[in-house]
Enzyme design. Structure first.
Site, mmCIF file in Angstrom:
data_model
loop_
_atom_site.group_PDB
_atom_site.id
_atom_site.type_symbol
_atom_site.label_atom_id
_atom_site.label_comp_id
_atom_site.label_asym_id
_atom_site.label_seq_id
_atom_site.Cartn_x
_atom_site.Cartn_y
_atom_site.Cartn_z
ATOM 1 N N ASP A 288 0.825 -1.207 0.000
ATOM 2 C CA ASP A 288 0.000 0.000 0.000
ATOM 3 C C ASP A 288 0.859 1.256 0.000
ATOM 4 O O ASP A 288 2.016 1.230 0.379
ATOM 5 C CB ASP A 288 -0.861 0.015 1.266
ATOM 6 C CG ASP A 288 -2.263 -0.462 1.003
ATOM 7 O OD1 ASP A 288 -2.553 -0.871 -0.126
ATOM 8 O OD2 ASP A 288 -3.069 -0.417 1.951
ATOM 9 N N MET B 142 -8.616 10.158 8.576
ATOM 10 C CA MET B 142 -9.149 10.611 7.285
ATOM 11 C C MET B 142 -10.034 11.846 7.441
ATOM 12 O O MET B 142 -11.001 12.012 6.716
ATOM 13 C CB MET B 142 -9.955 9.481 6.605
ATOM 14 C CG MET B 142 -9.093 8.315 6.191
ATOM 15 S SD MET B 142 -10.048 6.917 5.584
ATOM 16 C CE MET B 142 -10.403 6.046 7.095
ATOM 17 N N LYS C 80 -2.306 4.481 -4.187
ATOM 18 C CA LYS C 80 -2.406 5.673 -5.036
ATOM 19 C C LYS C 80 -0.997 6.194 -5.245
ATOM 20 O O LYS C 80 -0.238 6.327 -4.320
ATOM 21 C CB LYS C 80 -3.194 6.776 -4.329
ATOM 22 C CG LYS C 80 -4.590 6.442 -4.029
ATOM 23 C CD LYS C 80 -5.255 7.652 -3.376
ATOM 24 C CE LYS C 80 -6.457 7.216 -2.566
ATOM 25 N NZ LYS C 80 -6.335 7.392 -1.158
HETATM 26 N N1 SAH Z 1 -4.609 1.256 8.755
HETATM 27 C C1 SAH Z 1 -4.107 2.599 9.004
HETATM 28 C C2 SAH Z 1 -5.148 3.659 8.662
HETATM 29 C C3 SAH Z 1 -5.442 3.753 7.177
HETATM 30 S S1 SAH Z 1 -6.670 4.956 6.798
HETATM 31 C C4 SAH Z 1 -3.653 2.701 10.463
HETATM 32 O O1 SAH Z 1 -3.924 1.790 11.250
HETATM 33 O O2 SAH Z 1 -2.998 3.688 10.817
HETATM 34 C C5 SAH Z 1 -5.674 6.329 6.297
HETATM 35 C C6 SAH Z 1 -5.669 7.398 7.376
HETATM 36 O O3 SAH Z 1 -4.850 6.956 8.454
HETATM 37 C C7 SAH Z 1 -5.067 8.708 6.964
HETATM 38 O O4 SAH Z 1 -6.031 9.528 6.328
HETATM 39 C C8 SAH Z 1 -4.671 9.299 8.300
HETATM 40 O O5 SAH Z 1 -5.787 9.809 8.996
HETATM 41 C C9 SAH Z 1 -4.209 8.063 9.037
HETATM 42 N N2 SAH Z 1 -2.746 7.834 8.955
HETATM 43 C C10 SAH Z 1 -2.129 6.808 8.376
HETATM 44 N N3 SAH Z 1 -0.789 6.882 8.562
HETATM 45 C C11 SAH Z 1 -0.570 7.999 9.293
HETATM 46 C C12 SAH Z 1 0.572 8.616 9.856
HETATM 47 N N4 SAH Z 1 1.796 8.118 9.694
HETATM 48 N N5 SAH Z 1 0.405 9.741 10.579
HETATM 49 C C13 SAH Z 1 -0.822 10.279 10.776
HETATM 50 N N6 SAH Z 1 -1.937 9.732 10.275
HETATM 51 C C14 SAH Z 1 -1.826 8.617 9.546
#
Ligand code: SAH
Length: 252
Positions: free
Chosen positions: A35, A169, A57
Site C-alpha cells: 500500500d 481521514m 495511489k
Molecule cells: N490502517 C491505518 C489507517 C489507514 S486509513 C492505520 O492503522 O494507521 C488512512 C488514514 O490513516 C489517513 O487519512 C490518516 O488519517 C491516518 N494515517 C495513516 N498513517 C498515518 C501517519 N503516519 N500519521 C498520521 N496519520 C496517519
C-alpha cells in the site's frame, strides 16, 4: 506448500516500527502487495527475488481497484505462494482487513493477520500524549468521518463520553467536521492535536482548540495523512508542554 495471504500491518511508516513478527513473515513471503502509506525503506527487507507489487495511489493517480487486489491475492495464493498484503498502520483499523479476510475465506484461501502500530498510537508516542490517562480519559475512540455511504459516528454520544477521540481521514472534510462537532456538543475550547506523518521522520504537528482547528490547519499547511486527536489528554502531552499563550497555533 499451500499458499496463504498474510494481512500485515507495516505501522505508521518508519521501518523501525515494524514488529519482529511482521518482519519474519515478510521475509518468508514470495509476493508483497504494498500500500501507499508503507515506508519505502521497508522494501529493503525483501528477500532477493521477492515480487513487489505497489497497489496504492501514486502521484495523484487513482488507487488500484480493490477488486483487482483481491483477485491478485487469491491468484497468487492458489499458485501456492505466501502473499504479504502490506498495509499502513494496522490492517484492521480502517485498513479493509476484515473485508479482505472475509472475501478470501469465502473462496477457500487461507489468511492470517499480523498487527501493526496504528497511526493514533504512533502519534501518542511521538508527542508523549497518553490517549488514556487516569482521571482524564477513560478510553479512546478511533473514528472516521469519511465513509462511503456518508454516515457519521454518533458525535453527540462521543461528545459526552469523556473518551479521547482520534479522527482518521478527517483532514479533507474539516470545514464540515468542525461545525458538526460543535453542534454535537464538543466544547469550542477542547484541546486538539493534529499529527501529520506520525511515527515518521517527516512528522509535523500542531496543537490548538476545536474553535481554531480549521484556521490553524489552513495556516500551517498540514495535510493528509494526519490524525486529529480531540480531548483533554492533549493538555497532558509531555512534548506539548508550552506556555498557555503559545499553545494555540504552535506548529512543530
Ligand atoms: N490502517 C491505518 C489507517 C489507514 S486509513 C492505520 O492503522 O494507521 C488512512 C488514514 O490513516 C489517513 O487519512 C490518516 O488519517 C491516518 N494515517 C495513516 N498513517 C498515518 C501517519 N503516519 N500519521 C498520521 N496519520 C496517519
Amino acid at each position: 506448500m499451500s499458499g496463504k495471504v498474510w494481512l500485515i500491518g507495516a505501522g505508521p511508516g518508519d521501518a523501525e516500527l515494524l514488529t519482529l513478527k511482521a518482519l519474519r513473515v515478510l521475509q518468508a513471503c514470495d509476493v508483497w502487495l504494498v500500500d501507499d502509506l508503507v515506508g519505502r525503506d521497508m522494501l529493503d527487507f525483501a528477500r532477493p527475488g521477492t515480487r513487489i507489487v505497489p497497489v496504492g495511489k501514486r502521484g495523484g493517480c487513482k488507487s488500484t481497484p480493490q477488486a483487482f487486489i483481491l483477485r491478485l491475492m487469491a491468484r497468487y495464493a492458489r499458485q501456492g505462494r505466501q502473499v504479504a498484503r502490506l498495509k499502513g498502520g494496522d490492517p484492521f483499523i480502517f485498513g479493509r482487513g476484515g473485508e479482505e479476510w472475509a472475501w478470501l475465506a469465502e473462496r477457500g484461501v487461507a489468511v492470517e493477520a499480523v498487527n501493526g502500530i496504528t497511526a493514533a498510537f504512533a502519534a501518542g508516542a511521538d508527542l508523549g500524549l497518553p490517549l488514556t490517562h487516569r482521571g482524564v480519559a477513560r478510553g479512546v475512540a478511533l473514528v472516521t468521518a469519511h465513509t462511503q455511504d456518508g454516515s457519521q459516528p454518533d458525535w453527540a454520544t462521543l461528545a459526552h463520553s469523556r473518551l479521547t477521540v482520534v479522527c482518521y481521514m478527517g483532514m479533507a472534510g474539516l470545514p464540515q467536521l468542525v461545525p458538526q462537532l460543535l453542534a454535537a456538543g464538543f466544547a469550542a475550547n477542547l484541546p486538539v492535536a493534529v499529527v501529520h506523518r506520525a511515527g515518521c521522520r517527516e512528522q509535523q504537528h500542531l496543537v490548538t482548540t476545536l474553535a481554531h482547528l480549521q484556521a490553524d490547519v489552513a495556516a500551517s499547511g498540514l495535510a493528509s495523512p494526519a490524525v486529529i486527536i480531540l480531548g483533554e489528554v492533549v493538555d497532558h502531552a509531555m512534548k506539548l508542554a508550552l506556555p498557555a499563550a503559545e499553545a494555540s497555533s504552535a506548529v512543530a
